[in-house]
Motif scaffolding. Structure first.
Motif, PDB file in Angstrom:
ATOM      1  N   LEU A 168      58.719  75.124  65.937  1.00  0.00           N
ATOM      2  CA  LEU A 168      58.464  75.232  67.373  1.00  0.00           C
ATOM      3  C   LEU A 168      57.023  74.838  67.697  1.00  0.00           C
ATOM      4  CD1 LEU A 168      60.336  78.509  68.417  1.00  0.00           C
ATOM      5  CD2 LEU A 168      60.861  76.171  69.134  1.00  0.00           C
ATOM      6  N   LEU A 169      56.078  75.303  66.877  1.00  0.00           N
ATOM      7  CA  LEU A 169      54.675  74.974  67.107  1.00  0.00           C
ATOM      8  C   LEU A 169      54.409  73.483  66.920  1.00  0.00           C
ATOM      9  CD1 LEU A 169      52.848  78.011  65.423  1.00  0.00           C
ATOM     10  CD2 LEU A 169      52.845  77.410  67.854  1.00  0.00           C
ATOM     11  N   ILE A 170      54.980  72.902  65.856  1.00  0.00           N
ATOM     12  CA  ILE A 170      54.774  71.477  65.611  1.00  0.00           C
ATOM     13  C   ILE A 170      55.433  70.651  66.713  1.00  0.00           C
ATOM     14  CG2 ILE A 170      55.352  69.567  64.064  1.00  0.00           C
ATOM     15  CD1 ILE A 170      54.969  71.459  61.710  1.00  0.00           C
ATOM     16  N   GLY A 171      56.645  71.035  67.110  1.00  0.00           N
ATOM     17  CA  GLY A 171      57.324  70.322  68.192  1.00  0.00           C
ATOM     18  C   GLY A 171      56.569  70.411  69.504  1.00  0.00           C
ATOM     19  N   ALA A 172      56.096  71.626  69.817  1.00  0.00           N
ATOM     20  CA  ALA A 172      55.330  71.810  71.059  1.00  0.00           C
ATOM     21  C   ALA A 172      54.038  70.997  71.025  1.00  0.00           C
ATOM     22  CB  ALA A 172      55.018  73.289  71.265  1.00  0.00           C
ATOM     23  N   CYS A 173      53.439  70.903  69.847  1.00  0.00           N
ATOM     24  CA  CYS A 173      52.204  70.120  69.680  1.00  0.00           C
ATOM     25  C   CYS A 173      52.414  68.672  70.111  1.00  0.00           C
ATOM     26  CB  CYS A 173      51.748  70.206  68.222  1.00  0.00           C
ATOM     27  SG  CYS A 173      50.535  68.966  67.723  1.00  0.00           S
ATOM     28  N   TRP A 174      53.493  68.053  69.634  1.00  0.00           N
ATOM     29  CA  TRP A 174      53.708  66.642  69.918  1.00  0.00           C
ATOM     30  C   TRP A 174      54.251  66.406  71.321  1.00  0.00           C
ATOM     31  CZ3 TRP A 174      51.529  62.882  67.442  1.00  0.00           C
ATOM     32  CH2 TRP A 174      51.063  63.114  66.145  1.00  0.00           C
ATOM     33  N   VAL A 175      55.111  67.286  71.809  1.00  0.00           N
ATOM     34  CA  VAL A 175      55.614  67.127  73.179  1.00  0.00           C
ATOM     35  C   VAL A 175      54.465  67.214  74.178  1.00  0.00           C
ATOM     36  CG1 VAL A 175      57.027  68.184  74.988  1.00  0.00           C
ATOM     37  CG2 VAL A 175      57.954  67.908  72.685  1.00  0.00           C
ATOM     38  N   THR A 176      53.601  68.224  73.992  1.00  0.00           N
ATOM     39  CA  THR A 176      52.459  68.393  74.899  1.00  0.00           C
ATOM     40  C   THR A 176      51.477  67.234  74.780  1.00  0.00           C
ATOM     41  OG1 THR A 176      52.682  70.782  74.569  1.00  0.00           O
ATOM     42  CG2 THR A 176      50.683  70.007  75.651  1.00  0.00           C
ATOM     43  N   SER A 177      51.251  66.751  73.567  1.00  0.00           N
ATOM     44  CA  SER A 177      50.319  65.636  73.359  1.00  0.00           C
ATOM     45  C   SER A 177      50.824  64.363  74.033  1.00  0.00           C
ATOM     46  CB  SER A 177      50.129  65.384  71.859  1.00  0.00           C
ATOM     47  OG  SER A 177      49.591  66.510  71.218  1.00  0.00           O
ATOM     48  N   ILE A 178      52.109  64.083  73.891  1.00  0.00           N
ATOM     49  CA  ILE A 178      52.685  62.878  74.502  1.00  0.00           C
ATOM     50  C   ILE A 178      52.625  62.976  76.025  1.00  0.00           C
ATOM     51  CG2 ILE A 178      54.834  61.586  74.822  1.00  0.00           C
ATOM     52  CD1 ILE A 178      55.492  62.275  71.886  1.00  0.00           C
ATOM     53  N   LEU A 179      52.915  64.152  76.559  1.00  0.00           N
ATOM     54  CA  LEU A 179      52.839  64.330  78.011  1.00  0.00           C
ATOM     55  C   LEU A 179      51.412  64.148  78.509  1.00  0.00           C
ATOM     56  CD1 LEU A 179      55.233  67.377  78.604  1.00  0.00           C
ATOM     57  CD2 LEU A 179      55.597  64.998  79.288  1.00  0.00           C
ATOM     58  N   LEU A 180      50.459  64.730  77.775  1.00  0.00           N
ATOM     59  CA  LEU A 180      49.062  64.649  78.189  1.00  0.00           C
ATOM     60  C   LEU A 180      48.549  63.211  78.122  1.00  0.00           C
ATOM     61  CD1 LEU A 180      46.880  66.662  79.109  1.00  0.00           C
ATOM     62  CD2 LEU A 180      46.073  66.751  76.752  1.00  0.00           C
ATOM     63  N   GLY A 181      48.873  62.517  77.021  1.00  0.00           N
ATOM     64  CA  GLY A 181      48.436  61.135  76.888  1.00  0.00           C
ATOM     65  C   GLY A 181      49.188  60.174  77.792  1.00  0.00           C
ATOM     66  N   GLY A 182      50.383  60.586  78.245  1.00  0.00           N
ATOM     67  CA  GLY A 182      51.192  59.719  79.086  1.00  0.00           C
ATOM     68  C   GLY A 182      50.991  59.905  80.572  1.00  0.00           C
ATOM     69  N   LEU A 183      50.142  60.853  80.971  1.00  0.00           N
ATOM     70  CA  LEU A 183      49.923  61.096  82.398  1.00  0.00           C
ATOM     71  C   LEU A 183      49.439  59.853  83.161  1.00  0.00           C
ATOM     72  CD1 LEU A 183      48.389  64.694  82.468  1.00  0.00           C
ATOM     73  CD2 LEU A 183      50.612  63.973  83.360  1.00  0.00           C
ATOM     74  N   PRO A 184      48.516  59.053  82.608  1.00  0.00           N
ATOM     75  CA  PRO A 184      48.077  57.858  83.358  1.00  0.00           C
ATOM     76  C   PRO A 184      49.202  56.865  83.620  1.00  0.00           C
ATOM     77  CG  PRO A 184      46.466  58.415  81.677  1.00  0.00           C
ATOM     78  CD  PRO A 184      47.666  59.279  81.411  1.00  0.00           C
ATOM     79  N   ILE A 185      50.054  56.612  82.625  1.00  0.00           N
ATOM     80  CA  ILE A 185      51.123  55.637  82.834  1.00  0.00           C
ATOM     81  C   ILE A 185      52.203  56.195  83.746  1.00  0.00           C
ATOM     82  CG2 ILE A 185      52.626  56.235  80.888  1.00  0.00           C
ATOM     83  CD1 ILE A 185      52.902  53.230  80.343  1.00  0.00           C
ATOM     84  N   ILE A 186      52.315  57.534  83.784  1.00  0.00           N
ATOM     85  CA  ILE A 186      53.254  58.162  84.704  1.00  0.00           C
ATOM     86  C   ILE A 186      52.791  58.002  86.145  1.00  0.00           C
ATOM     87  CG2 ILE A 186      54.208  60.388  85.439  1.00  0.00           C
ATOM     88  CD1 ILE A 186      54.232  61.223  82.498  1.00  0.00           C
ATOM     89  N   GLY A 187      51.484  57.962  86.343  1.00  0.00           N
ATOM     90  CA  GLY A 187      50.993  57.760  87.700  1.00  0.00           C
ATOM     91  C   GLY A 187      49.615  58.318  87.992  1.00  0.00           C
ATOM     92  N   TRP A 188      49.082  59.165  87.081  1.00  0.00           N
ATOM     93  CA  TRP A 188      47.756  59.731  87.331  1.00  0.00           C
ATOM     94  C   TRP A 188      46.697  58.739  86.858  1.00  0.00           C
ATOM     95  CZ3 TRP A 188      45.920  65.331  85.739  1.00  0.00           C
ATOM     96  CH2 TRP A 188      44.754  65.639  86.480  1.00  0.00           C
ATOM     97  N   ASN A 189      46.473  57.711  87.644  1.00  0.00           N
ATOM     98  CA  ASN A 189      45.477  56.693  87.339  1.00  0.00           C
ATOM     99  C   ASN A 189      44.742  56.328  88.630  1.00  0.00           C
ATOM    100  OD1 ASN A 189      47.102  54.551  88.682  1.00  0.00           O
ATOM    101  ND2 ASN A 189      48.480  54.911  86.938  1.00  0.00           N
ATOM    102  N   CYS A 190      43.843  55.376  88.535  1.00  0.00           N
ATOM    103  CA  CYS A 190      43.015  55.053  89.705  1.00  0.00           C
ATOM    104  C   CYS A 190      43.397  53.736  90.359  1.00  0.00           C
ATOM    105  CB  CYS A 190      41.534  55.055  89.327  1.00  0.00           C
ATOM    106  SG  CYS A 190      41.087  53.750  88.155  1.00  0.00           S
ATOM    107  N   ILE A 191      44.604  53.235  90.065  1.00  0.00           N
ATOM    108  CA  ILE A 191      45.062  52.040  90.769  1.00  0.00           C
ATOM    109  C   ILE A 191      45.157  52.369  92.257  1.00  0.00           C
ATOM    110  CG2 ILE A 191      47.004  50.447  91.060  1.00  0.00           C
ATOM    111  CD1 ILE A 191      47.557  50.690  88.097  1.00  0.00           C
ATOM    112  N   ASN A 192      44.613  51.503  93.076  1.00  0.00           N
ATOM    113  CA  ASN A 192      44.495  51.687  94.536  1.00  0.00           C
ATOM    114  C   ASN A 192      43.404  52.683  94.923  1.00  0.00           C
ATOM    115  OD1 ASN A 192      46.560  49.866  95.031  1.00  0.00           O
ATOM    116  ND2 ASN A 192      48.154  51.441  95.157  1.00  0.00           N
TER     117      ASN A 192
END
Length: 368
Positions: A168-192
């Protein structure tokens, strides 16, 4: 001579997702965020020289990082003595370090003038992978701290509950990391929103960078607090033999944490400076690559810490190197891949204390 602001568009805005494949967007963002005039931008784009000496050195270092951490993973998963929660967490940290080394090599080959050949979605993948590796390292350190804390405060830590908690800890580690690193491509970026762009990472929002650094700082502070509590629990124990074992393990993970903080503190400082300072006011931001290079060294140091601190890990490393033909060990080739017997001090300690009622006695180790 045109200034950066003169080539920053102020026209009608379209959906940021529509611009993810706009081939000119990166050029505009770099010119505005880094305050480059047209001549400076053209010079960056036309620089077709091969990788410089600094990049060649970092490529060599990253190759060593990949080999070192691959060696840790092989040692952990092949040797039955290391099939315990603690060593699986170390393996998880090694995998994140291996990913960091690979991401940095990719970043080098797709940076410089090649940056301007990328479309925004490719740029987000390039930078997001590095953030995922960093987040995975931080969350792996947190998972190790949580595991150590639970291990010395609960009576029974061997069995299905511990295995479930580990995954559970290892899985949560990678799920959270991917979400955190993927926030810009999801939309949290400075385009516009060109005025909100980072000078170091020109497509990322300053608010996003501030958020990420804040999250990492809170996690590292939490890890330090957990280790202080662990130290106090170990110190209050009246069982000297167990104290020496627990102190050995505690010292190793504390060294790993300390090295991480020392290596990443300059990069975190640069990122924090980037959230509140423009390139013209803080010219040190133009040298951010050097600070990230220092941070990458952390991924090379972790395997060295394990090797210096664990006799069993050193023995397994040597055994794997013998199998690769890098050393002559006098071991028959047909026996090279045979796992070592699991009758180590770890197993002896596990069997002996599996039913002990004192929590601290279950924290056995092989000299880590």
């Amino acid at each position: 001579m045109p200034t950066a602001m003169e080539i920053c568009p102020e026209g009608p805005k379209v959906s940021k997702y529509y611009q993810y494949y706009n081939k000119t967007l990166i050029k505009v963002h770099y010119a505005c965020a880094k305050e480059l005039n047209k001549n400076e931008l053209d010079e960056r784009m036309k620089n077709k020289e091969g990788p410089g000496l600094k990049n060649i050195i970092f490529i060599i270092i990253c190759s060593i990082i990949i080999l070192e951490n691959l060696l840790v993973l092989i040692a952990v998963f092949r040797n039955k003595k290391f099939h315990s929660a603690m060593f699986f967490f170390i393996g998880n940290l090694a995998f994140s370090d291996l990913l960091a080394g690979s991401a940095y090599i990719a970043n080098i080959f797709f940076s410089g003038p090649k940056t301007f050949d990328l479309v925004p979605v490719q740029w987000f993948i390039r930078e997001g992978t590095a953030f995922i590796a960093l987040a995975a390292s931080v969350f792996s350190l947190l998972a190790i701290a949580i595991e150590r804390y639970i291990a010395i405060t609960k009576v029974k830590v061997y069995g299905s509950n511990k295995t479930c908690r580990m995954f559970l800890l290892i899985g949560a580690c990678w799920v959270t990391s991917i979400l955190l690193g993927g926030l810009p491509i999801i939309g949290w970026n400075c385009i516009n929103e060109l005025t909100e762009c980072s000078a170091v990472l020109p497509l990322n929002s300053r608010r996003y960078i501030r958020f990420v650094v804040s999250i990492f700082s809170v996690i590292l502070l939490s890890i330090v607090i957990l280790y202080v509590r662990i130290y106090l629990i170990v110190r209050s124990s009246h069982q000297e033999a167990t104290n020496s074992q627990a102190y050995a393990l505690l010292k190793t993970v504390t060294i790993v944490l300390g090295v991480f903080i020392v290596c990443w503190l300059p990069a975190f400082t640069i990122l924090l400076l980037d959230t509140s300072c423009k390139m013209s006011s803080c010219p040190i931001l133009s040298h951010a690559d050097a600070f990230f290079g220092i941070a990458t060294l952390n991924s090379a140091l972790n395997p060295l810490i394990y090797t210096l601190r664990s006799k069993d890990m050193r023995r397994e490393f040597l055994r794997v190197l013998c199998c690769w033909g890098l050393f002559q060990c006098g071991r028959p080739a047909e026996r090279c891949m045979v796992p070592l017997k699991s009758s180590s001090s770890l197993d002896h300690c596990t069997n002996k204390h599996e039913h002990q009622t004192t929590p601290i006695m279950q924290d056995c180790t092989t000299g880590v």
